[in-house]
Design an enzyme around this catalytic site. Sequence first.
Site, PDB file in Angstrom:
ATOM      1  N   ARG A 146      -5.262  12.690  11.828  1.00 52.79           N
ATOM      2  CA  ARG A 146      -6.285  12.925  12.422  1.00 52.79           C
ATOM      3  C   ARG A 146      -6.832  11.691  13.340  1.00 52.79           C
ATOM      4  O   ARG A 146      -7.445  11.868  13.841  1.00 52.79           O
ATOM      5  CB  ARG A 146      -6.589  13.617  11.585  1.00 52.79           C
ATOM      6  CG  ARG A 146      -7.335  12.880  10.594  1.00 52.79           C
ATOM      7  CD  ARG A 146      -8.455  13.687   9.568  1.00 52.79           C
ATOM      8  NE  ARG A 146      -8.527  12.517   8.600  1.00 52.79           N
ATOM      9  CZ  ARG A 146     -10.035  12.194   8.836  1.00 52.79           C
ATOM     10  NH1 ARG A 146     -10.309  11.814  10.065  1.00 52.79           N
ATOM     11  NH2 ARG A 146     -10.286  11.137   7.438  1.00 52.79           N
ATOM     12  N   TYR A 202      -4.112  10.350  -1.309  1.00 56.46           N
ATOM     13  CA  TYR A 202      -2.734  10.288  -0.709  1.00 56.46           C
ATOM     14  C   TYR A 202      -2.142  10.202  -2.045  1.00 56.46           C
ATOM     15  O   TYR A 202      -1.365  11.375  -1.944  1.00 56.46           O
ATOM     16  CB  TYR A 202      -2.211   8.917   0.259  1.00 56.46           C
ATOM     17  CG  TYR A 202      -3.030   9.035   1.877  1.00 56.46           C
ATOM     18  CD1 TYR A 202      -2.815   9.772   3.012  1.00 56.46           C
ATOM     19  CD2 TYR A 202      -4.114   7.646   1.373  1.00 56.46           C
ATOM     20  CE1 TYR A 202      -3.018   9.217   3.890  1.00 56.46           C
ATOM     21  CE2 TYR A 202      -5.140   7.945   2.745  1.00 56.46           C
ATOM     22  CZ  TYR A 202      -4.439   8.199   3.527  1.00 56.46           C
ATOM     23  OH  TYR A 202      -6.021   7.975   5.214  1.00 56.46           O
ATOM     24  N   ASP A 253      -8.203   3.643  13.583  1.00 53.23           N
ATOM     25  CA  ASP A 253      -8.527   3.108  13.873  1.00 53.23           C
ATOM     26  C   ASP A 253      -7.622   1.867  14.614  1.00 53.23           C
ATOM     27  O   ASP A 253      -6.431   1.370  13.992  1.00 53.23           O
ATOM     28  CB  ASP A 253      -8.730   2.351  12.490  1.00 53.23           C
ATOM     29  CG  ASP A 253      -9.261   0.844  12.762  1.00 53.23           C
ATOM     30  OD1 ASP A 253      -9.478   0.073  13.767  1.00 53.23           O
ATOM     31  OD2 ASP A 253     -10.440   0.114  11.848  1.00 53.23           O
ATOM     32  N   CYS A 276      -6.075  10.161   6.745  1.00 53.63           N
ATOM     33  CA  CYS A 276      -6.491   9.676   7.852  1.00 53.63           C
ATOM     34  C   CYS A 276      -4.768  10.089   8.231  1.00 53.63           C
ATOM     35  O   CYS A 276      -4.089  10.782   9.790  1.00 53.63           O
ATOM     36  CB  CYS A 276      -6.240   8.414   8.372  1.00 53.63           C
ATOM     37  SG  CYS A 276      -8.323   8.373   8.166  1.00 53.63           S
ATOM     38  N   GLU A 320       0.800  -0.910   0.088  1.00 59.42           N
ATOM     39  CA  GLU A 320       0.088  -0.188  -0.070  1.00 59.42           C
ATOM     40  C   GLU A 320       1.296   1.617   0.237  1.00 59.42           C
ATOM     41  O   GLU A 320       0.637   2.346  -1.243  1.00 59.42           O
ATOM     42  CB  GLU A 320      -0.605   0.298   1.515  1.00 59.42           C
ATOM     43  CG  GLU A 320      -2.040   1.261   1.273  1.00 59.42           C
ATOM     44  CD  GLU A 320      -2.717   1.381   2.717  1.00 59.42           C
ATOM     45  OE1 GLU A 320      -4.470   1.936   2.483  1.00 59.42           O
ATOM     46  OE2 GLU A 320      -2.215   0.947   3.975  1.00 59.42           O
ATOM     47  N   TRP A 351      -8.291  -1.052   0.073  1.00 60.58           N
ATOM     48  CA  TRP A 351      -9.399  -0.243  -0.477  1.00 60.58           C
ATOM     49  C   TRP A 351     -10.322  -0.541  -0.811  1.00 60.58           C
ATOM     50  O   TRP A 351     -10.936   0.037  -1.965  1.00 60.58           O
ATOM     51  CB  TRP A 351      -8.209   1.110  -1.393  1.00 60.58           C
ATOM     52  CG  TRP A 351      -7.140   1.428  -0.621  1.00 60.58           C
ATOM     53  CD1 TRP A 351      -6.477   1.147  -0.397  1.00 60.58           C
ATOM     54  CD2 TRP A 351      -7.377   2.881  -0.025  1.00 60.58           C
ATOM     55  NE1 TRP A 351      -5.810   2.477   0.520  1.00 60.58           N
ATOM     56  CE2 TRP A 351      -6.664   3.291   0.881  1.00 60.58           C
ATOM     57  CE3 TRP A 351      -8.450   4.051   0.023  1.00 60.58           C
ATOM     58  CZ2 TRP A 351      -6.836   4.898   1.336  1.00 60.58           C
ATOM     59  CZ3 TRP A 351      -8.732   5.159  -0.096  1.00 60.58           C
ATOM     60  CH2 TRP A 351      -8.091   5.449   1.524  1.00 60.58           C
TER      61      TRP A 351
END
Length: 303
Positions: A205, A128, A208, A180, A64, A86
């Site tokens: 920010r 991203y 999980d 994130c 990733e 994803w």
Amino acid sequence: MSRHPELQYLDLMTHLIDHGDRRIDRTGVGTLATFGAMMRFDLSDGTFPVYTTKRVYWKTAVKEMLWFLTGQTNIRSLLAANVRIWSDWPLARYRKETGEDITQEAFEMRVIADESFAQKWGDLGPVYGKQWRRWIDKNGVEHDQVAGIIETLRTNSSSRRMIFHAWNVGELADMALHPCHMVYQFYVSGLDSQKPRLSLMVTQRSSDHMLGNPFNICQQAALLAMVAQQTDLALGELVWSGGDVHLYLNHIDQAREQLRREPRPFPTLTFARRPDSIDDYRIEDFIVEGYDPHPPIEAPVAV
């Protein structure tokens, strides 16, 4: 004997279970959350922070990261590399907009097999990779933030401006998922020594804790190792800073199971070669040795 660094992660999990703020989140699942957390991982001895109290599929996490670095935003190349993490977001959009109750496997097969279908339904928007490598300013000029960091590390390694980030306010609405892990800041210590060390702080920010954080820590350490190799710097620390750190309510039993396990030694990471640039790394370049985790723990993804 020094304290195992994975205990930082487990301590935070215990804190979420015992003291977490119960919240209804975007997904509707609900979480136990805390605000503001930090973990530090020393990579100077060659260790690779892949958690051991459950199996972390580190190759998937690193793939990733390599995908982010390509600047791509479509899941087709990820699926071709057998990375399915994803798929949930474009699949949910497809089901909502077409009304077709397609299975995830069938959807992924169509994305791989049909390029036009992939272009329409497999794209995640300017997530991203787009921001890291192809940020467009108000004048239409494209900025490669990652390449800029590497150049600065080579020419002005005491800079306090070695930052790249993905929180492009003008494009947030077009993203399948808001960033994130938002801000990456590099720092070189020991500039007057023979072996200056490169460290990285990531500001996240939203985290999980059960599913996302193990992947994030692993792939961020991999990025740090790649950049250090490309800039001829020794490895320092990965510093992780979390904003809204949360445990989904349907992950609590799995978290308790993980907390009953004792951490084992982290594996080590070396590279099979030195690629010509940050763009040339492949999963085969990552040699991870000594990874002996506890069994995996399955948990559902909140979309």
